[in-house]
Design a protein around this motif. Structure first.
Motif, PDB file in Angstrom:
ATOM      1  N   PHE A  44       0.853  -1.182   0.000  1.00 40.31           N
ATOM      2  CA  PHE A  44       0.000   0.000   0.000  1.00 40.31           C
ATOM      3  C   PHE A  44       0.890   1.234   0.000  1.00 40.31           C
ATOM      4  O   PHE A  44       2.011   1.199   0.511  1.00 40.31           O
ATOM      5  CB  PHE A  44      -0.871   0.030   1.260  1.00 40.31           C
ATOM      6  N   GLU A  45       0.368   2.344  -0.534  1.00 41.25           N
ATOM      7  CA  GLU A  45       1.124   3.592  -0.526  1.00 41.25           C
ATOM      8  C   GLU A  45       0.193   4.770  -0.269  1.00 41.25           C
ATOM      9  O   GLU A  45      -1.006   4.699  -0.537  1.00 41.25           O
ATOM     10  CB  GLU A  45       1.876   3.798  -1.847  1.00 41.25           C
ATOM     11  N   THR A 134      -6.530   8.420   1.601  1.00 40.33           N
ATOM     12  CA  THR A 134      -5.498   8.668   0.582  1.00 40.33           C
ATOM     13  C   THR A 134      -4.727   7.404   0.193  1.00 40.33           C
ATOM     14  O   THR A 134      -3.888   7.446  -0.694  1.00 40.33           O
ATOM     15  CB  THR A 134      -4.485   9.733   1.066  1.00 40.33           C
ATOM     16  N   VAL A 135      -4.997   6.275   0.863  1.00 38.87           N
ATOM     17  CA  VAL A 135      -4.236   5.051   0.607  1.00 38.87           C
ATOM     18  C   VAL A 135      -4.598   4.465  -0.755  1.00 38.87           C
ATOM     19  O   VAL A 135      -5.732   4.587  -1.219  1.00 38.87           O
ATOM     20  CB  VAL A 135      -4.448   4.013   1.734  1.00 38.87           C
ATOM     21  N   ARG A 136      -3.618   3.873  -1.409  1.00 43.20           N
ATOM     22  CA  ARG A 136      -3.790   3.200  -2.700  1.00 43.20           C
ATOM     23  C   ARG A 136      -3.055   1.869  -2.660  1.00 43.20           C
ATOM     24  O   ARG A 136      -2.104   1.693  -1.902  1.00 43.20           O
ATOM     25  CB  ARG A 136      -3.187   4.027  -3.840  1.00 43.20           C
ATOM     26  N   VAL A 137      -3.456   0.959  -3.536  1.00 45.66           N
ATOM     27  CA  VAL A 137      -2.708  -0.276  -3.734  1.00 45.66           C
ATOM     28  C   VAL A 137      -1.572   0.052  -4.698  1.00 45.66           C
ATOM     29  O   VAL A 137      -1.823   0.543  -5.804  1.00 45.66           O
ATOM     30  CB  VAL A 137      -3.582  -1.396  -4.340  1.00 45.66           C
ATOM     31  N   LYS A 138      -0.358  -0.196  -4.288  1.00 47.30           N
ATOM     32  CA  LYS A 138       0.784   0.012  -5.183  1.00 47.30           C
ATOM     33  C   LYS A 138       0.998  -1.227  -6.042  1.00 47.30           C
ATOM     34  O   LYS A 138       1.125  -1.132  -7.258  1.00 47.30           O
ATOM     35  CB  LYS A 138       2.048   0.332  -4.395  1.00 47.30           C
ATOM     36  N   TYR A 152       1.988  -7.574  -9.953  1.00 50.03           N
ATOM     37  CA  TYR A 152       1.198  -6.669 -10.795  1.00 50.03           C
ATOM     38  C   TYR A 152       1.155  -5.318 -10.103  1.00 50.03           C
ATOM     39  O   TYR A 152       0.854  -5.230  -8.918  1.00 50.03           O
ATOM     40  CB  TYR A 152      -0.230  -7.182 -11.012  1.00 50.03           C
ATOM     41  N   GLU A 153       1.506  -4.271 -10.839  1.00 49.68           N
ATOM     42  CA  GLU A 153       1.471  -2.914 -10.321  1.00 49.68           C
ATOM     43  C   GLU A 153       0.557  -2.105 -11.229  1.00 49.68           C
ATOM     44  O   GLU A 153       0.749  -2.079 -12.436  1.00 49.68           O
ATOM     45  CB  GLU A 153       2.887  -2.334 -10.298  1.00 49.68           C
ATOM     46  N   GLY A 154      -0.424  -1.455 -10.642  1.00 50.13           N
ATOM     47  CA  GLY A 154      -1.395  -0.695 -11.438  1.00 50.13           C
ATOM     48  C   GLY A 154      -0.962   0.721 -11.679  1.00 50.13           C
ATOM     49  O   GLY A 154      -0.003   1.211 -11.158  1.00 50.13           O
TER      50      GLY A 154
END
Length: 154
Positions: A44-45, A134-138, A152-154
Motif C-alpha cells: 500500500f502507498e 489517501t491510501v492506494r494499492v501500489k 502486478y502494479e497498477g
C-alpha cells in the motif's frame, strides 16, 4: 514530497490451495492440472498517514481476505479460453469448487487481486469508512512458493 508504504502478506501457509493448468504451455508439464498453496503480498502507498500514523488499517481488509478465500481456497481455476473448459465445468458439483476466470497463472492472479483490492479500498472511501482515504494499492505479488512469484502494479 515522499511516500509512505506498508505491506500485508497472506503467506503460503494460510491454506490458499488452488489448482489450475496453463493449457497454452504445451512444451511444459504446466499444461496439466497442478496446484499450489499460494501466497499474496500487497504493498500500500500514500502521501499522508492517517491519525494513527498508519498507511493502511489492516482491519479493513476482511472483505479482501474473504475474496481471496473464495477464489483460491481449495478451488479449481479454469481459464475462460481453456479448450477443455466445458469438461471441467461439467464435473459433478461435489468434485471441485470451480472458478471460471479470464486467465490463469500468478501474473493474472496478481492482477485479479490488485483489481479486487482497489475496488474494496475505493468502496470504503466512497462509504466514508476508510481510515486513510489517501491510501492506494501500489502492487500485489502472488507466490507459488518461495522461489516463484509474479507482481502486478497498477
Amino acid at each position: 514530497m515522499g511516500k509512505f508504504y506498508s505491506t500485508k502478506t497472506y503467506g503460503n501457509d494460510r491454506g490458499l490451495s488452488c489448482c489450475f493448468r496453463q493449457w497454452r504451455s504445451t512444451h511444459s508439464h504446466c499444461s496439466l492440472l497442478h496446484g499450489y498453496s499460494i501466497g499474496v503480498k500487497v504493498i500500500f502507498e500514500c502521501e499522508s498517514l492517517d491519525e494513527r500514523n498508519w498507511v493502511m488499517d489492516f482491519g479493513g481488509l476482511k472483505e479482501f481476505k474473504k475474496w481471496l478465500e473464495h477464489m483460491f481456497d481449495h478451488t479449481l481455476l479454469i481459464a475462460e479460453d481453456d479448450p477443455h473448459k466445458d469438461l471441467f465445468l461439467n464435473l459433478p458439483q461435489d468434485t471441485a469448487s470451480i472458478r471460471l476466470v479470464p486467465a490463469v497463472g500468478c501474473e493474472r492472479f496478481a492482477e485479479m487481486a490488485y483489481n479486487e483490492l482497489a475496488k474494496v479500498i475505493a468502496n470504503s472511501v466512497t462509504k466514508g469508512t476508510a481510515l486513510n482515504p489517501t491510501v492506494r494499492v501500489k502492487s500485489v505479488e502472488v507466490f507459488e512458493h518461495g522461489a516463484n512469484s509474479s507482481i502486478y502494479e497498477g
